[in-house]
Design a protein around this motif. Sequence first.
Motif, PDB file in Angstrom:
ATOM      1  N   ARG A 159       0.725  -1.204   0.036  1.00 64.17           N
ATOM      2  CA  ARG A 159      -0.065  -0.013   0.049  1.00 64.17           C
ATOM      3  C   ARG A 159       0.828   1.254   0.051  1.00 64.17           C
ATOM      4  NH1 ARG A 159      -5.266  -0.816   0.349  1.00 64.17           N
ATOM      5  NH2 ARG A 159      -5.680   1.506   0.333  1.00 64.17           N
ATOM      6  N   PRO A 160       0.340   2.224  -0.672  1.00 60.51           N
ATOM      7  CA  PRO A 160       1.037   3.449  -0.672  1.00 60.51           C
ATOM      8  C   PRO A 160       0.998   4.162   0.836  1.00 60.51           C
ATOM      9  CG  PRO A 160      -0.618   3.792  -2.451  1.00 60.51           C
ATOM     10  CD  PRO A 160      -0.891   2.528  -1.452  1.00 60.51           C
ATOM     11  N   ALA A 210       1.165   7.882   2.301  1.00 58.02           N
ATOM     12  CA  ALA A 210       1.377   9.444   2.262  1.00 58.02           C
ATOM     13  C   ALA A 210       1.897   9.767   3.657  1.00 58.02           C
ATOM     14  CB  ALA A 210       0.131  10.135   1.929  1.00 58.02           C
ATOM     15  N   GLY A 211       0.982  10.228   4.627  1.00 55.20           N
ATOM     16  CA  GLY A 211       1.408  10.774   5.781  1.00 55.20           C
ATOM     17  C   GLY A 211       1.480   9.401   6.704  1.00 55.20           C
ATOM     18  N   GLY A 212       0.664   8.429   6.618  1.00 51.84           N
ATOM     19  CA  GLY A 212       0.799   7.378   7.363  1.00 51.84           C
ATOM     20  C   GLY A 212      -0.029   7.558   8.513  1.00 51.84           C
ATOM     21  N   THR A 213      -0.496   8.248   8.789  1.00 52.00           N
ATOM     22  CA  THR A 213      -1.473   8.670  10.028  1.00 52.00           C
ATOM     23  C   THR A 213      -2.698   7.624  10.090  1.00 52.00           C
ATOM     24  OG1 THR A 213      -2.782  10.579   9.027  1.00 52.00           O
ATOM     25  CG2 THR A 213      -0.632  10.971  10.464  1.00 52.00           C
ATOM     26  N   ASP A 214      -3.291   7.312   8.900  1.00 50.61           N
ATOM     27  CA  ASP A 214      -4.449   6.155   8.805  1.00 50.61           C
ATOM     28  C   ASP A 214      -3.547   4.915   8.642  1.00 50.61           C
ATOM     29  OD1 ASP A 214      -6.996   7.384   9.168  1.00 50.61           O
ATOM     30  OD2 ASP A 214      -6.693   8.247   6.973  1.00 50.61           O
ATOM     31  N   LEU A 215      -2.618   4.734   7.890  1.00 50.87           N
ATOM     32  CA  LEU A 215      -2.100   3.640   7.441  1.00 50.87           C
ATOM     33  C   LEU A 215      -1.514   2.933   8.581  1.00 50.87           C
ATOM     34  CD1 LEU A 215      -1.643   1.605   4.898  1.00 50.87           C
ATOM     35  CD2 LEU A 215       0.576   2.592   4.743  1.00 50.87           C
ATOM     36  N   GLY A 226      -7.267  16.186  13.027  1.00 50.18           N
ATOM     37  CA  GLY A 226      -6.158  15.658  14.249  1.00 50.18           C
ATOM     38  C   GLY A 226      -5.571  17.026  14.690  1.00 50.18           C
ATOM     39  N   GLY A 238      -2.587  14.772   4.639  1.00 44.27           N
ATOM     40  CA  GLY A 238      -3.598  15.654   4.006  1.00 44.27           C
ATOM     41  C   GLY A 238      -4.544  15.125   3.214  1.00 44.27           C
ATOM     42  N   ASN A 259      -6.288  11.103   3.038  1.00 45.85           N
ATOM     43  CA  ASN A 259      -7.745  11.027   3.478  1.00 45.85           C
ATOM     44  C   ASN A 259      -8.853  10.628   2.605  1.00 45.85           C
ATOM     45  OD1 ASN A 259     -10.430  13.109   4.259  1.00 45.85           O
ATOM     46  ND2 ASN A 259      -9.101  12.817   6.169  1.00 45.85           N
ATOM     47  N   ASP A 286     -13.022  13.995   7.082  1.00 45.00           N
ATOM     48  CA  ASP A 286     -13.271  15.508   7.038  1.00 45.00           C
ATOM     49  C   ASP A 286     -12.802  16.033   5.712  1.00 45.00           C
ATOM     50  OD1 ASP A 286     -14.273  16.036   9.714  1.00 45.00           O
ATOM     51  OD2 ASP A 286     -12.586  15.452  10.532  1.00 45.00           O
ATOM     52  N   LEU A 335      -3.284   7.314  -6.654  1.00 41.55           N
ATOM     53  CA  LEU A 335      -3.740   8.954  -6.789  1.00 41.55           C
ATOM     54  C   LEU A 335      -2.682   9.669  -6.817  1.00 41.55           C
ATOM     55  CD1 LEU A 335      -6.239  10.824  -6.543  1.00 41.55           C
ATOM     56  CD2 LEU A 335      -5.523  11.123  -4.076  1.00 41.55           C
ATOM     57  N   ARG A 382     -18.134  20.111  11.279  1.00 40.68           N
ATOM     58  CA  ARG A 382     -18.421  18.803  11.701  1.00 40.68           C
ATOM     59  C   ARG A 382     -19.036  18.785  13.044  1.00 40.68           C
ATOM     60  NH1 ARG A 382     -12.642  16.099  13.415  1.00 40.68           N
ATOM     61  NH2 ARG A 382     -12.061  17.523  14.725  1.00 40.68           N
TER      62      ARG A 382
HETATM   63  C1  LIG Z   1      -4.522  11.393  16.196  1.00 36.83           C
HETATM   64  C2  LIG Z   1      -5.153  11.250  14.740  1.00 36.83           C
HETATM   65  C3  LIG Z   1      -6.425  12.086  14.406  1.00 36.83           C
HETATM   66  C4  LIG Z   1      -6.933  12.242  13.400  1.00 36.83           C
HETATM   67  N1  LIG Z   1      -7.824  13.178  13.242  1.00 36.83           N
HETATM   68  C5  LIG Z   1      -8.780  13.205  12.139  1.00 36.83           C
HETATM   69  C6  LIG Z   1      -9.540  14.136  11.792  1.00 36.83           C
HETATM   70  O1  LIG Z   1      -9.911  14.985  12.663  1.00 36.83           O
HETATM   71  N2  LIG Z   1     -10.358  14.085  10.715  1.00 36.83           N
HETATM   72  C7  LIG Z   1     -10.033  13.148   9.757  1.00 36.83           C
HETATM   73  O2  LIG Z   1     -10.730  12.989   8.455  1.00 36.83           O
HETATM   74  N3  LIG Z   1      -9.238  12.098   9.925  1.00 36.83           N
HETATM   75  C8  LIG Z   1      -8.325  12.101  11.156  1.00 36.83           C
HETATM   76  N4  LIG Z   1      -7.333  11.465  11.246  1.00 36.83           N
HETATM   77  C9  LIG Z   1      -7.087  10.342   9.985  1.00 36.83           C
HETATM   78  C10 LIG Z   1      -5.977  10.600   9.209  1.00 36.83           C
HETATM   79  O3  LIG Z   1      -4.979  11.531   9.809  1.00 36.83           O
HETATM   80  C11 LIG Z   1      -6.561  11.511   8.048  1.00 36.83           C
HETATM   81  O4  LIG Z   1      -7.454  10.414   7.410  1.00 36.83           O
HETATM   82  C12 LIG Z   1      -5.451  12.020   6.974  1.00 36.83           C
HETATM   83  O5  LIG Z   1      -5.875  12.857   6.223  1.00 36.83           O
HETATM   84  C13 LIG Z   1      -4.691  10.430   6.367  1.00 36.83           C
HETATM   85  O6  LIG Z   1      -3.753  11.086   5.693  1.00 36.83           O
HETATM   86  P1  LIG Z   1      -2.283  10.453   5.264  1.00 36.83           P
HETATM   87  O7  LIG Z   1      -1.520  11.282   4.316  1.00 36.83           O
HETATM   88  O8  LIG Z   1      -1.699  10.371   6.795  1.00 36.83           O
HETATM   89  O9  LIG Z   1      -2.943   8.969   4.738  1.00 36.83           O
HETATM   90  P2  LIG Z   1      -2.028   7.430   5.064  1.00 36.83           P
HETATM   91  O10 LIG Z   1      -2.397   7.043   6.179  1.00 36.83           O
HETATM   92  O11 LIG Z   1      -0.622   7.516   4.376  1.00 36.83           O
HETATM   93  O12 LIG Z   1      -2.941   6.898   3.853  1.00 36.83           O
HETATM   94  C14 LIG Z   1      -4.229   6.529   3.958  1.00 36.83           C
HETATM   95  C15 LIG Z   1      -4.626   5.554   3.291  1.00 36.83           C
HETATM   96  O13 LIG Z   1      -4.649   5.879   1.833  1.00 36.83           O
HETATM   97  C16 LIG Z   1      -3.843   5.169   0.845  1.00 36.83           C
HETATM   98  N5  LIG Z   1      -3.287   5.955   0.197  1.00 36.83           N
HETATM   99  C17 LIG Z   1      -2.362   7.096   0.848  1.00 36.83           C
HETATM  100  N6  LIG Z   1      -1.896   7.702  -0.437  1.00 36.83           N
HETATM  101  C18 LIG Z   1      -2.256   7.248  -1.583  1.00 36.83           C
HETATM  102  C19 LIG Z   1      -2.293   7.268  -2.878  1.00 36.83           C
HETATM  103  N7  LIG Z   1      -1.353   8.468  -3.457  1.00 36.83           N
HETATM  104  N8  LIG Z   1      -2.898   6.705  -3.647  1.00 36.83           N
HETATM  105  C20 LIG Z   1      -3.318   5.595  -3.262  1.00 36.83           C
HETATM  106  N9  LIG Z   1      -3.732   5.084  -2.116  1.00 36.83           N
HETATM  107  C21 LIG Z   1      -3.129   6.035  -1.166  1.00 36.83           C
HETATM  108  C22 LIG Z   1      -2.871   4.518   1.926  1.00 36.83           C
HETATM  109  O14 LIG Z   1      -2.441   3.140   1.495  1.00 36.83           O
HETATM  110  C23 LIG Z   1      -4.092   4.288   3.122  1.00 36.83           C
HETATM  111  O15 LIG Z   1      -4.718   3.136   3.097  1.00 36.83           O
HETATM  112  C24 LIG Z   1      -6.635  11.251  12.370  1.00 36.83           C
HETATM  113  C25 LIG Z   1      -5.840  10.226  12.654  1.00 36.83           C
HETATM  114  C26 LIG Z   1      -5.034  10.432  13.831  1.00 36.83           C
HETATM  115  C27 LIG Z   1      -3.818   9.179  14.123  1.00 36.83           C
END
Ligand SMILES: Cc1cc2nc3c(=O)[nH]c(=O)nc-3n(C[C@H](O)[C@H](O)[C@H](O)COP(=O)(O)OP(=O)(O)OC[C@H]3O[C@@H](n4cnc5c(N)ncnc54)[C@H](O)[C@@H]3O)c2cc1C
Lengths: 288, 759
Positions: free
Chosen positions: A27-28, A30-35, A100, A109, A113, A122, A165, A183
């Motif tokens: 899996r890709p 990005a920030g990793g905050t979900d992954l 977050g 980002g 998301n 969000d 993406l 929200r």
């Molecule tokens: C403490 C905490 C608070 C949070 N609060 C919120 C909040 O208030 N609102 C909210 O909506 N979310 C929240 N989140 C969730 C998360 O931070 C967001 O969804 C964030 O935008 C995910 O972005 P990321 O770059 O970290 O994604 P990642 O974790 O890197 O990726 C998310 C998913 O998308 C996939 N992916 C990433 N990039 C690509 C790409 N280019 N192409 C295909 N697949 C891809 C990954 O494989 C993974 O499955 C929170 C998380 C934490 C840990």
Amino acid sequence: MHPFVYAAPSTVKEAVEILTKHGDKARPMAGGTDLLVQIRGGRFDLDMVVDIKKIPELTSVTNNNDGLVIGSAVACHQLYEDDDISKNYPGLIDAATLIGGIQIQSRSGFGGNLCNATPSADGIGPLIVHSTVANIQGESGTRSIPVEEFCTGPGRNALGKGEMLVSLSIPNKGKGFGAAYERFIPRNEMDIAVAAVASSILVGSNGKISEARIALASVGPTPIFAKKASDFLIGKEANEASFKEAAAIAKSECSPIEDMRGTIEQRQHLVEVITLRTLNKSLERIEG
Amino acid sequence: MVNVSDSKNYKVIGTNPIRHDGYDKVTGRAIYGADVKLPGLIWASIVRSPNAHAVIKNVDTSEAEKIDGVFAVMTGKDLPQQEDQFIDHGEGTENVAWSSENIMATQKVLYKGHAVAAVAAIDRYVADYAASKVKVEYDLLDAVTNVEDATKEGAPILLDSLVGDHLRKKVKNTNVASITRHEFGDPDKAFANAENVVERTFTLQMVHQGYIEPHNATAHWDEEDRIKVWTSTQGAFPVRTSTAAILKLDVSRVKVTPLEIGGGFGGKIPVYLEPVVSILSRKSGRPVKAVMERSSVFQASGPAPGGTITVKMGTDKDANIVAAESSIKLEAGGFPGSAVGAAVQCIFAAYDIPNTRIDGFDIVVNKPKSAAYRAPGSPQAAFATETVSDELARIHGMDPIDFRLQNASKEGTRRADGVVFPKVGNVEVLEAAKKSDHWNSDLGTPAKGRVRGRGVASGYWFNVGLKSTVNLSVNSDGSVVLVEGSSDIGGTRTSISMQAAEILGIEVENFRPSVGDTETAGYADVTGGSRTTYATGFAAVKAAENLIEVLKDRCAIIWSLDKNDIDFEDGTFFASKDPELKFTFKELASNLDNTGGPAASSGSVDLESAGGAFGTHIVDVDVDTETGKTDIARYTVLQDVGTAIYPAYVRGQMAGGAVQGIGWALNEEYYMKDDGTQANVSYLDYRMPTALDLPNIETIIVEVPNPGHPFGVRGVGEVPICPPVGAIGNALHDALGKRFYDSPMKPGRILNVLGKISD
Ligand SMILES: Cc1cc2nc3c(=O)[nH]c(=O)nc-3n(C[C@H](O)[C@H](O)[C@H](O)COP(=O)(O)OP(=O)(O)OC[C@H]3O[C@@H](n4cnc5c(N)ncnc54)[C@H](O)[C@@H]3O)c2cc1C
């Protein structure tokens, strides 16, 4: 969780190759905050994590008169720290500043998301009301789809095997455009929306609405583009009376479930309340 | 500070010195349970029930045992068989047979998360993987997760072996472990003659203490059958007692080393992991460590009971409360022993009522076995009493503080359970509340779309005494080493040292305090019941007084005088007949080597009672009537603390208790699914308040010294969680004109009470 390989390709092409080769086992990131949370929680059983932040194209933002293009690994802070972007894309900024906290916004980002595709995300509603197009690349080439078609179910998206993406294109609607996202959470931070609404309107010099978009979150299996409520507003006066009617229609367009975060009726009620609030705020922003 | 005493001139008491554990904690150097590292250490993972109620038919560990890197696998059968045997920990008694079954089930699982087996392996990941390969076969049973369902005709029975004690009658085939009654006066007659009677029924949900640090334990079982245990706990000695009892060993075979503790609030008194890692260590020959996941902390530690409480109160025409009656049904969790025994003592404690009847029901349900949580049982009770009290005050057209003052319990008031109050500060606290800036301030105007209301409520906790020991020894540079056996949760290394320092007339900076293990410290009961500053402080005072006697002997040797001719005042030893002969504490310390060597002393206490304490809280809430969201606009905590040894700590306790109570009132709850399992097992969905959800909590310290303590200390840690739920309910009523009888008063419930939604 078992040991996995970390890859950090420097081009989209390379990333797509790795993703194609490993299929479900890669899996890709990005920030990793979900992954990372999901890997630890056992949702994915991965052999490969593909860090896309080392791909310059994916972490860059292009902003000109026509619009904004944001790479899929751009972090929230890159947007809200830019005054020009903050002025023209208020709906996005509402989301970027509430996802977050500062740490999360510094890594994550809209790309992640959106791809994560939770009903409560969000970022997705604001992308929808800003008429965003998702640019996708796979082994067989590139394609683009409107974001409202991107999410296909809770945690599922329109990407095929090996596809990723690349960027999000957002038109600059110029003068007369206003948008807002709100929200409802029982606390003031660190919570998942019980219900959320993004709205945008484009108001002409005659005071009439020429474009309108309303999107709902946490009230269905995916973020919902509330088409009836949006269409209703076209040609109407931009005022509280029209907004109230649109809010009532939006309420009928959601299909929430009951869970620990809220009941069905509570969520429907909130959709109406927040739709009205975000439409009013959009108008306030136009009127400055 | 509101000072009600004729205060003495203290030098150390009442100051806020730099705490001794401060540097290590802010620099991250302090060692917590999860930091323990030992040569050869391996990891444990616990296999937990996915079901709320089921019979265990079979546990098959064969596949897990075959996995590379696995050292040992155990099931509940590896724990010794137990008969009923009761241990008293001060804040709750423990039946060892049930504790053992709670630690690892052999017959039935009684809640989701109930442990059934455990694996020890080379690392965490292998251990978790192997745990997932343990196969458990269950026969599913219907689950009951609240007191109403558990007491219905035909309800599934949790414990076949449970013999209920229903008003001294033995009852089998029941989920009601006990029914007690406290009666005083003639409540029926008094109600019949009362002018106004209000009767309400309240429901509350199970809530968790929410300490940041998860439960953890490391153990090594050596070849001589001696066990060393390292753990974060509220009491190393009680862990030793429980672990030894569960493993059927003499206490001297178990040595417990307490690490720094990241919060407990009552929840870190029971043992969960210690016996398990001990058995795994015996089987593997290695030291074994376990750290709970957050989801297990929610599902398998000891939260506070929810339940149903009915309160009926009657007043005469002059607004005197003439009768009160209550039925308190609390959910014990999977095994008997809810906080109902404490709730019955607290429910009407703030009032002087001549006719009372209080029934308490301890009811088992398919939820984790409840444990102590800050004033166990009293916050639930106060929600009910303080709401009804507020309604009565309104009926009489009285200011709610005046109504409480008129009916306040004081020295000499007899509680329904028989206790007659010694000097207590209920009236003084209410008077301070009446004079407070908050109570006299205008409500002000809330933001657009919001309405504001103000509420007030009181609360009481009896506090406990129990056993403590403090050891002192003097260094040649004049510093003093202090060893306490009490776990230091609230900063007691400093607050205990301060009490010894005051007696010795030296500065507290001269102390080197530490919490000893069970083989270096003298015995101490749990840090619980708000007892440590009181009881361990009392022991420190005794130890310091004993040390003065030792040091007087030394002066006598040096000066060749009779000991009776040596006096001590203000940190100076002197010859009563020769003012030229004197030593400061430090001078004397440097002379000890020539007069018989080390000077050391010990002090210990076993205190039957403690100074109970009252608090009153004032809160302003802002409610968004469209979304049902409540924000706390202003919050003031007033409390009788006896004497504030370290006022900054005291304020911290007052604010901290209020914050936990605010979470309890507004959002926190075990949200149960239809299958009897908890849905919200993460901090994300458990919804404790964060910093952005709270105003600065204002604190007003009231000091009515406790006559039972040398410096007048009362316990302060638990009282402040008692009033918030009631105070917030009363404030919501003031804002919205609607009463709330169910907690939490979450946004959906507020919309429902306002008639905006129907569920
Ligand atoms: C403490 C905490 C608070 C949070 N609060 C919120 C909040 O208030 N609102 C909210 O909506 N979310 C929240 N989140 C969730 C998360 O931070 C967001 O969804 C964030 O935008 C995910 O972005 P990321 O770059 O970290 O994604 P990642 O974790 O890197 O990726 C998310 C998913 O998308 C996939 N992916 C990433 N990039 C690509 C790409 N280019 N192409 C295909 N697949 C891809 C990954 O494989 C993974 O499955 C929170 C998380 C934490 C840990």
